[in-house]
Design a protein around this motif. Structure first.
Motif, short mmCIF file in Angstrom:
data_model
loop_
_atom_site.label_atom_id
_atom_site.label_comp_id
_atom_site.label_asym_id
_atom_site.label_seq_id
_atom_site.Cartn_x
_atom_site.Cartn_y
_atom_site.Cartn_z
N SER A 33 19.76 24.47 -0.53
CA SER A 33 20.26 25.15 -1.71
C SER A 33 19.38 24.87 -2.93
O SER A 33 18.64 23.89 -2.99
CB SER A 33 21.70 24.72 -2.01
OG SER A 33 21.78 23.33 -2.25
N TYR A 131 36.58 24.32 9.17
CA TYR A 131 36.61 24.24 7.71
C TYR A 131 38.06 24.35 7.26
O TYR A 131 38.92 24.83 8.01
CB TYR A 131 35.79 25.38 7.09
CG TYR A 131 34.31 25.28 7.33
CD1 TYR A 131 33.53 24.40 6.59
CD2 TYR A 131 33.69 26.07 8.29
CE1 TYR A 131 32.17 24.31 6.80
CE2 TYR A 131 32.33 25.98 8.52
CZ TYR A 131 31.57 25.10 7.77
OH TYR A 131 30.22 25.01 7.99
N THR A 157 34.58 19.73 8.31
CA THR A 157 33.41 19.74 7.44
C THR A 157 33.83 20.04 6.01
O THR A 157 34.42 21.09 5.74
CB THR A 157 32.39 20.80 7.91
OG1 THR A 157 31.93 20.45 9.21
CG2 THR A 157 31.20 20.87 6.97
N ASP A 159 31.37 18.99 3.37
CA ASP A 159 30.16 18.91 2.54
C ASP A 159 29.50 20.29 2.44
O ASP A 159 28.37 20.50 2.86
CB ASP A 159 29.19 17.86 3.10
CG ASP A 159 28.79 18.11 4.55
OD1 ASP A 159 29.58 18.73 5.28
OD2 ASP A 159 27.70 17.66 4.94
N TRP A 160 30.22 21.20 1.84
CA TRP A 160 29.73 22.56 1.66
C TRP A 160 30.35 23.10 0.38
O TRP A 160 31.58 23.14 0.24
CB TRP A 160 30.13 23.43 2.85
CG TRP A 160 29.38 24.71 2.97
CD1 TRP A 160 28.17 25.03 2.42
CD2 TRP A 160 29.80 25.87 3.70
NE1 TRP A 160 27.80 26.29 2.78
CE2 TRP A 160 28.78 26.84 3.56
CE3 TRP A 160 30.91 26.19 4.47
CZ2 TRP A 160 28.85 28.10 4.15
CZ3 TRP A 160 30.98 27.42 5.06
CH2 TRP A 160 29.97 28.37 4.91
N SER A 161 29.52 23.47 -0.59
CA SER A 161 30.03 23.97 -1.86
C SER A 161 29.61 25.42 -2.05
O SER A 161 29.10 26.07 -1.14
CB SER A 161 29.52 23.10 -3.02
OG SER A 161 28.12 23.27 -3.19
N HIS A 164 24.52 28.11 -3.28
CA HIS A 164 23.66 28.49 -2.16
C HIS A 164 22.39 29.23 -2.58
O HIS A 164 21.58 29.59 -1.76
CB HIS A 164 24.43 29.34 -1.15
CG HIS A 164 25.55 28.61 -0.50
ND1 HIS A 164 25.36 27.57 0.37
CD2 HIS A 164 26.89 28.73 -0.65
CE1 HIS A 164 26.54 27.10 0.76
NE2 HIS A 164 27.47 27.78 0.16
N TYR A 227 33.46 33.59 5.97
CA TYR A 227 32.97 32.90 4.77
C TYR A 227 33.83 33.27 3.56
O TYR A 227 34.17 32.42 2.74
CB TYR A 227 31.51 33.29 4.54
CG TYR A 227 30.88 32.70 3.31
CD1 TYR A 227 30.41 31.38 3.32
CD2 TYR A 227 30.72 33.44 2.15
CE1 TYR A 227 29.81 30.84 2.19
CE2 TYR A 227 30.12 32.90 1.03
CZ TYR A 227 29.66 31.61 1.06
OH TYR A 227 29.08 31.08 -0.06
N GLY A 256 30.69 14.81 5.80
CA GLY A 256 30.24 15.08 4.45
C GLY A 256 30.45 13.96 3.47
O GLY A 256 30.25 14.14 2.26
N HIS A 279 25.16 18.17 4.32
CA HIS A 279 25.09 19.49 4.97
C HIS A 279 23.65 19.96 5.09
O HIS A 279 23.33 21.12 4.87
CB HIS A 279 25.92 20.52 4.20
CG HIS A 279 26.50 21.60 5.06
ND1 HIS A 279 27.79 21.59 5.51
CD2 HIS A 279 25.95 22.72 5.58
CE1 HIS A 279 28.03 22.66 6.24
NE2 HIS A 279 26.91 23.37 6.30
N ASN A 282 22.29 21.70 2.17
CA ASN A 282 22.95 22.96 1.84
C ASN A 282 24.19 22.78 0.97
O ASN A 282 24.94 23.73 0.76
CB ASN A 282 23.36 23.70 3.12
CG ASN A 282 22.22 24.49 3.69
OD1 ASN A 282 21.67 25.36 3.02
ND2 ASN A 282 21.85 24.19 4.91
N ASN A 283 24.42 21.58 0.50
CA ASN A 283 25.56 21.35 -0.37
C ASN A 283 25.06 21.29 -1.82
O ASN A 283 24.18 22.05 -2.20
CB ASN A 283 26.28 20.06 0.05
CG ASN A 283 27.66 19.92 -0.56
OD1 ASN A 283 28.29 20.91 -0.88
ND2 ASN A 283 28.12 18.71 -0.72
#
Length: 393
Positions: A33, A131, A157, A159-161, A164, A227, A256, A279, A282-283
């Motif tokens: 990201s 998720y 999971t 660790d995804w915000s 992006h 998503y 995460g 991630h 990617n976080n």
């Protein structure tokens, strides 16, 4: 394995994947990201660490086996869940077979292109990843489907915000492979005839749907549909995580964690394991590499739950450094995707063999008979390398 297929390093697998895949597909795998600071640090941090080897009294045999989430594995490396795998027609089933052939476990993404039932059939040591998306009833239905399929553990999971955007641009990814998408990607496909031929032989086009999120009697949502549901779902609380642990009632990994305070809250929530991860970069960008945060997290909770590391693993020596600094095992993502793209199931097996050889060589040089004998004294950690996040002095 024939020498014209075999590759000796993960870097060679990546280069073969780059040459084989359409640029948009390859670019999607690179990810990272914003500026890609975390993505780069995940890789570069391992080169800052050194070893303190012995030269005599070395063990003639080395034991690489361990357990994660109750599953015995032949080396401290498991497959990290990754989303829709358009790099090869067999996708996650090929990865599952490769992991089984090399005696390890696979994490299967809920955004995967293959159904959990098919992946478990290929490798009984499957952990299903989810998720926090949708309402509690839909989350329970997904967990029950994974349980009925025979999944041995659950990975949540977090660790995804929402960050992006990439400074170097993100490839266009269609919601589905329709006439418009085929026309747009045709020039790339023509430039990569071997990749295209593989899909032609399979009898179907890359599938961007998510079968593991399909509700009974309904078509599977597209990747972007899934998503979108995730984006519209309020993030979970620690109470929500504890509820999920209770509902699953089995081995449960929270993926995460990079802060000590979060690790302690995870213990309180009842999880079996945590993955120190960002991630794959990617976080939230500029988050430190997981290997920098690992020792503090493992030192705080490693005697209560299993701690694994996910991020930046490209060599067996990376695995050994992580285990020496407190990880029970590591999870790999891009590394096996390069192998899958390069040579399908055989390529994933090749990647695992490369890592196994590197782990064994490092143990030999360090004079350790087992990965369980590794200690922080085996690693040279420079001043300023470690990051202790979320811990009061």
């Amino acid at each position: 394995m024939s020498r014209n297929v075999w590759f000796e390093t993960v870097a060679i697998a990546q280069e073969r994947a780059r040459k084989r895949l359409p640029p948009s597909v390859y670019g999607a795998l690179l990810a990272g990201s914003e500026q890609g600071v975390s993505y780069a640090d995940n890789l570069n941090a391992f080169s800052e660490l050194g070893f303190a080897p012995h030269v005599a009294g070395l063990s003639a045999k080395r034991d690489l086996a361990t357990t994660v989430l109750g599953q015995e594995i032949s080396l401290p490396v498991i497959i990290s869940p990754t989303g829709v795998q358009a790099v090869h027609p067999d996708g996650e089933v090929a990865v599952a077979r490769a992991a089984a052939a090399r005696g390890t476990a696979i994490g299967l993404s809920s955004f995967a292109s293959k159904a959990v039932e098919d992946v478990v059939a290929a490798n009984p040591a499957t952990f299903f990843q989810v998720y926090w998306q949708g309402d509690r009833d839909s989350i329970v239905r997904r967990m029950e489907r994974a349980r009925s399929a025979g999944a041995k553990g659950l990975i949540l999971t977090l660790d995804w915000s929402f960050s992006h955007g990439r400074d170097w641009g993100s490839p266009w990814i269609p919601e589905r492979i329709d006439a418009r998408a085929m026309l747009r990607f045709a020039p790339e496909g023509v430039r990569r005839p071997r990749w295209l031929a593989g899909w032609v032989r399979s009898g179907h086009l890359p599938d961007l749907s998510t079968p593991n999120l399909a509700e009974a009697g309904q078509p599977a949502p597209t990747f972007f549909g899934a998503y979108g549901e995730w984006m519209q779902t309020p993030p979970p609380s620690w109470e929500d995580i504890a509820w999920m642990v209770e509902q699953w009632a089995g081995p449960f990994m929270l993926k995460g964690v990079c802060r000590v305070d979060d690790a302690r809250r995870a213990v309180d929530a009842g999880v079996t394991a945590i993955s120190v991860s960002n991630h794959g970069g990617n976080n939230l960008d500029t988050t430190p590499a997981p290997i920098r945060a690992l020792p503090a997290v493992a030192g705080a909770v490693g005697d209560q739950i299993e701690v694994v590391l996910d991020g930046g693993i490209r060599r067996g020596s990376d695995v050994v450094k992580a285990v020496a600094l407190g990880a029970r095992a590591v999870m790999i993502g891009r590394a096996y995707l390069w192998g899958l793209a390069a040579a399908g199931q055989t390529g994933v097996e090749n990647v695992l063999d490369v890592l196994r050889g590197g782990i064994d060589s490092a143990l030999l040089g360090l004079g350790r008979a087992s990965i369980h004998d590794l200690t922080p004294d085996d690693v040279v950690v420079p001043d300023g390398f470690l990051r202790t996040l979320g811990a009061k002095e």
